[in-house]
Design a protein around this motif. Structure first.
Motif, PDB file in Angstrom:
ATOM      1  N   TYR A 143       8.788  -5.261   8.258  1.00 20.59           N
ATOM      2  CA  TYR A 143       9.339  -5.556   6.929  1.00 20.59           C
ATOM      3  C   TYR A 143       8.227  -5.975   5.978  1.00 20.59           C
ATOM      4  O   TYR A 143       8.090  -5.432   4.871  1.00 20.59           O
ATOM      5  CB  TYR A 143      10.403  -6.642   7.071  1.00 20.59           C
ATOM      6  N   GLY A 144       7.400  -6.927   6.393  1.00 19.84           N
ATOM      7  CA  GLY A 144       6.298  -7.353   5.549  1.00 19.84           C
ATOM      8  C   GLY A 144       5.258  -6.263   5.355  1.00 19.84           C
ATOM      9  O   GLY A 144       4.659  -6.154   4.286  1.00 19.84           O
ATOM     10  N   PHE A 145       5.037  -5.452   6.384  1.00 18.29           N
ATOM     11  CA  PHE A 145       4.059  -4.369   6.292  1.00 18.29           C
ATOM     12  C   PHE A 145       4.454  -3.372   5.208  1.00 18.29           C
ATOM     13  O   PHE A 145       3.623  -2.959   4.394  1.00 18.29           O
ATOM     14  CB  PHE A 145       3.959  -3.667   7.646  1.00 18.29           C
ATOM     15  N   ILE A 146       5.733  -2.997   5.182  1.00 14.67           N
ATOM     16  CA  ILE A 146       6.204  -2.040   4.188  1.00 14.67           C
ATOM     17  C   ILE A 146       6.140  -2.637   2.785  1.00 14.67           C
ATOM     18  O   ILE A 146       5.610  -2.022   1.843  1.00 14.67           O
ATOM     19  CB  ILE A 146       7.648  -1.597   4.513  1.00 14.67           C
ATOM     20  N   PHE A 147       6.680  -3.858   2.624  1.00 16.16           N
ATOM     21  CA  PHE A 147       6.896  -4.400   1.282  1.00 16.16           C
ATOM     22  C   PHE A 147       5.726  -5.207   0.736  1.00 16.16           C
ATOM     23  O   PHE A 147       5.654  -5.412  -0.478  1.00 16.16           O
ATOM     24  CB  PHE A 147       8.169  -5.257   1.267  1.00 16.16           C
ATOM     25  N   THR A 148       4.830  -5.693   1.595  1.00 27.97           N
ATOM     26  CA  THR A 148       3.718  -6.489   1.063  1.00 27.97           C
ATOM     27  C   THR A 148       2.362  -5.853   1.320  1.00 27.97           C
ATOM     28  O   THR A 148       1.346  -6.436   0.950  1.00 27.97           O
ATOM     29  CB  THR A 148       3.740  -7.915   1.646  1.00 27.97           C
ATOM     30  N   ALA A 149       2.345  -4.694   1.950  1.00 24.93           N
ATOM     31  CA  ALA A 149       1.082  -3.983   2.175  1.00 24.93           C
ATOM     32  C   ALA A 149       1.172  -2.562   1.627  1.00 24.93           C
ATOM     33  O   ALA A 149       0.495  -2.214   0.661  1.00 24.93           O
ATOM     34  CB  ALA A 149       0.733  -3.976   3.668  1.00 24.93           C
ATOM     35  N   MET A 150       2.034  -1.723   2.220  1.00 22.09           N
ATOM     36  CA  MET A 150       2.097  -0.330   1.794  1.00 22.09           C
ATOM     37  C   MET A 150       2.660  -0.170   0.381  1.00 22.09           C
ATOM     38  O   MET A 150       2.109   0.586  -0.431  1.00 22.09           O
ATOM     39  CB  MET A 150       2.935   0.477   2.785  1.00 22.09           C
ATOM     40  N   LEU A 151       3.765  -0.856   0.081  1.00 24.45           N
ATOM     41  CA  LEU A 151       4.385  -0.693  -1.240  1.00 24.45           C
ATOM     42  C   LEU A 151       3.489  -1.181  -2.376  1.00 24.45           C
ATOM     43  O   LEU A 151       3.310  -0.447  -3.367  1.00 24.45           O
ATOM     44  CB  LEU A 151       5.746  -1.390  -1.269  1.00 24.45           C
ATOM     45  N   PRO A 152       2.899  -2.376  -2.300  1.00 27.47           N
ATOM     46  CA  PRO A 152       1.986  -2.771  -3.382  1.00 27.47           C
ATOM     47  C   PRO A 152       0.805  -1.825  -3.548  1.00 27.47           C
ATOM     48  O   PRO A 152       0.363  -1.564  -4.677  1.00 27.47           O
ATOM     49  CB  PRO A 152       1.517  -4.173  -2.944  1.00 27.47           C
ATOM     50  N   VAL A 154       7.126   8.166   3.630  1.00 24.56           N
ATOM     51  CA  VAL A 154       8.329   8.710   3.003  1.00 24.56           C
ATOM     52  C   VAL A 154       9.213   7.579   2.481  1.00 24.56           C
ATOM     53  O   VAL A 154       9.744   7.640   1.366  1.00 24.56           O
ATOM     54  CB  VAL A 154       9.114   9.586   4.007  1.00 24.56           C
ATOM     55  N   GLU A 155       9.374   6.546   3.293  1.00 27.98           N
ATOM     56  CA  GLU A 155      10.162   5.388   2.870  1.00 27.98           C
ATOM     57  C   GLU A 155       9.531   4.706   1.661  1.00 27.98           C
ATOM     58  O   GLU A 155      10.218   4.333   0.705  1.00 27.98           O
ATOM     59  CB  GLU A 155      10.292   4.405   4.024  1.00 27.98           C
ATOM     60  N   PHE A 198      -4.454   5.163   4.760  1.00 30.34           N
ATOM     61  CA  PHE A 198      -3.126   4.555   4.862  1.00 30.34           C
ATOM     62  C   PHE A 198      -3.001   3.234   4.112  1.00 30.34           C
ATOM     63  O   PHE A 198      -1.971   2.984   3.489  1.00 30.34           O
ATOM     64  CB  PHE A 198      -2.767   4.338   6.336  1.00 30.34           C
ATOM     65  N   LEU A 199      -3.995   2.382   4.176  1.00 28.86           N
ATOM     66  CA  LEU A 199      -3.939   1.088   3.515  1.00 28.86           C
ATOM     67  C   LEU A 199      -5.267   0.808   2.834  1.00 28.86           C
ATOM     68  O   LEU A 199      -6.326   1.205   3.318  1.00 28.86           O
ATOM     69  CB  LEU A 199      -3.681  -0.040   4.523  1.00 28.86           C
ATOM     70  N   SER A 200      -5.202   0.081   1.724  1.00 29.67           N
ATOM     71  CA  SER A 200      -6.432  -0.395   1.107  1.00 29.67           C
ATOM     72  C   SER A 200      -7.093  -1.420   2.019  1.00 29.67           C
ATOM     73  O   SER A 200      -6.457  -2.009   2.899  1.00 29.67           O
ATOM     74  CB  SER A 200      -6.126  -1.041  -0.249  1.00 29.67           C
ATOM     75  N   ARG A 201      -8.363  -1.654   1.819  1.00 28.25           N
ATOM     76  CA  ARG A 201      -9.082  -2.659   2.620  1.00 28.25           C
ATOM     77  C   ARG A 201      -8.437  -4.038   2.420  1.00 28.25           C
ATOM     78  O   ARG A 201      -8.310  -4.819   3.363  1.00 28.25           O
ATOM     79  CB  ARG A 201     -10.546  -2.679   2.186  1.00 28.25           C
ATOM     80  N   HIS A 202      -8.050  -4.328   1.196  1.00 21.94           N
ATOM     81  CA  HIS A 202      -7.441  -5.621   0.898  1.00 21.94           C
ATOM     82  C   HIS A 202      -6.147  -5.791   1.682  1.00 21.94           C
ATOM     83  O   HIS A 202      -5.907  -6.852   2.278  1.00 21.94           O
ATOM     84  CB  HIS A 202      -7.165  -5.735  -0.604  1.00 21.94           C
ATOM     85  N   ALA A 203      -5.285  -4.761   1.691  1.00 20.25           N
ATOM     86  CA  ALA A 203      -4.015  -4.853   2.410  1.00 20.25           C
ATOM     87  C   ALA A 203      -4.246  -4.950   3.912  1.00 20.25           C
ATOM     88  O   ALA A 203      -3.599  -5.741   4.605  1.00 20.25           O
ATOM     89  CB  ALA A 203      -3.132  -3.652   2.075  1.00 20.25           C
TER      90      ALA A 203
END
Length: 406
Positions: free
Chosen positions: A159-168, A134-135, A5-10
């Motif tokens: 909000y931050g989770f989507i745009f600063t973790a998953m999206l990047p 999906v988002e 789901f997420l990189s280690r960095h995120a």
């Protein structure tokens, strides 16, 4: 260990944000990085110890460790994998990251965020990663040309989770966090291709701080309505694009609006549920999940929609839901107050609450003002506190609309 789901960095940024917030709240220190050792005011190294003394430790006592572990269990659903944090074996920040990744590998697919409500315990809002993905796939198409995310929103909030973790992660781009920004200095941002992720209050700060934006910098704003005047001013200073995200902790992203559009458009994975109601507040996700929005929305013939105000009477201050009617009722209960009204300031007034007070004859007005200000500072949260008072013999009512007007 590869995370699904997420990189280690995120994940590192998300977990540190969660633990910092919980620990500062437990210690009664809302925002001071100085409460940690100086070298821990930035990104935490994985070998930093959670408990114990010394400069390479968060210095948590046993009760603080339990509180942090509870917050991590709640957010990442470790119980679904029958994982119980053993403090004796999981002693470092890196150990805790390993535990979360192990839960994901074991099949955990849920994540829980908390609302920022100010009337009692925050609400838990649980999502499936597949729904969030999906988002993010849709957002990847919208922001495909961005080369870096500038993270000015807390990554453990949705909000931050989507745009600063998953999206990047999905875009394969670097993230410049506020901590890295302070360490790197102002010369490293903003730069062409940045996607700046923030909230209205911080955008107001940036608008008064930066006289010109480099070419190709885009912005995202959410958590509360952002004034058209502010966006206009940012665009005049060279911001390439501003996208407003409509959603909530309960729903995640629902719609988007790109300046200078006046209406929002639903993200493609949402559709309104067909009803006879004029306010279509029920939506259905393409997974079959149904939600009821907290706002009234009015659809246009082309499928776009306007927001028509919160159904529960709340407004947002600094990304926090506050309830003006509740605050007014609390003010009326104070000695010397016969009646009161509270509202959100207009754009030209500021970004906080203001109050109208109808005093009785018990106290002189100056003394009443001082007593109210003292009570507000000691009994209301920062977001709930009215910052301007108006006094009068009766609440001013607009004769045409029948609404308060002051």
């Amino acid at each position: 260990m590869t995370s699904p789901f997420l990189s280690r960095h995120a994940l590192t940024r998300v977990l540190q944000s969660l633990l910092e917030t919980e620990l500062k709240a437990a210690r009664g220190r809302a925002s001071r990085d100085e409460e940690f050792p100086h070298h821990l005011s930035g990104a935490w190294p994985e070998d930093v110890k959670i408990a114990g003394d010394g400069s390479h430790s968060l210095g948590c006592d046993s009760l603080e460790v339990i509180g942090l572990a509870a917050a991590m269990n709640e957010m990442f659903h470790l119980s679904e994998a029958n994982i119980d944090i053993e403090v004796s074996s999981a002693t470092t920040f890196g150990d805790w990251l390993d535990i979360i990744e192990g839960a994901w590998q074991a099949g955990v697919v849920h994540i829980t965020f908390r609302t920022s409500g100010s009337t009692g315990a925050p609400k838990r809002c649980t999502h499936e990663f597949t729904h969030l993905q999906v988002e993010v796939c849709h957002l990847t198409e919208m922001f495909a040309t961005q080369t870096r995310a500038v993270a000015l929103a807390l990554p453990h909030h949705i909000y931050g989770f989507i745009f600063t973790a998953m999206l990047p992660d999905q875009l394969g781009i670097d993230v410049l966090s506020d901590k890295r920004m302070r360490q790197a200095g102002s010369d490293h941002w903003p730069r062409r291709g940045d996607l700046v992720v923030s909230i209205p209050e911080h955008w107001q700060f940036l608008n008064r701080t930066l006289s010109k934006w480099p070419e190709g910098v885009s912005g995202v704003v959410s958590t509360a309505p952002c004034s058209r005047w502010l966006i206009d001013s940012l665009m005049e200073r060279g911001l390439h694009r501003m996208t407003e995200i409509y959603g909530s902790t309960e729903t995640s992203g629902v719609g988007t609006r790109a300046w200078p559009e006046e209406t929002y458009r639903l993200m493609p994975h949402w559709q309104p549920v067909t009803t006879s109601d004029w306010w279509k507040t029920n939506l259905i996700h393409n997974s079959g999940m149904r939600v009821q929005l907290m706002d009234g929305i009015q659809f246009c013939d082309d499928g776009s929609f306007y927001l028509a105000g919160r159904l529960d009477g709340s407004v947002q201050v600094g990304g926090t839901n506050v309830y003006p009617a509740r605050i007014a009722a609390l003010l009326v209960s104070r000695p010397g107050v016969a009646d009161a009204a509270v509202r959100l300031m207009r754009t030209d007034e500021g970004m906080r609450l203001k109050a109208f007070i109808v005093p009785n004859s018990e106290l002189p007005q100056d003394l009443l003002r001082r007593e109210l200000e003292f009570w507000i500072e000691t009994h209301l949260t920062t977001a709930e506190r009215p910052k301007k008072f108006t006094f009068g013999l009766a609440k001013p009512i607009d004769p045409l609309t029948g609404e308060l007007d002051w």
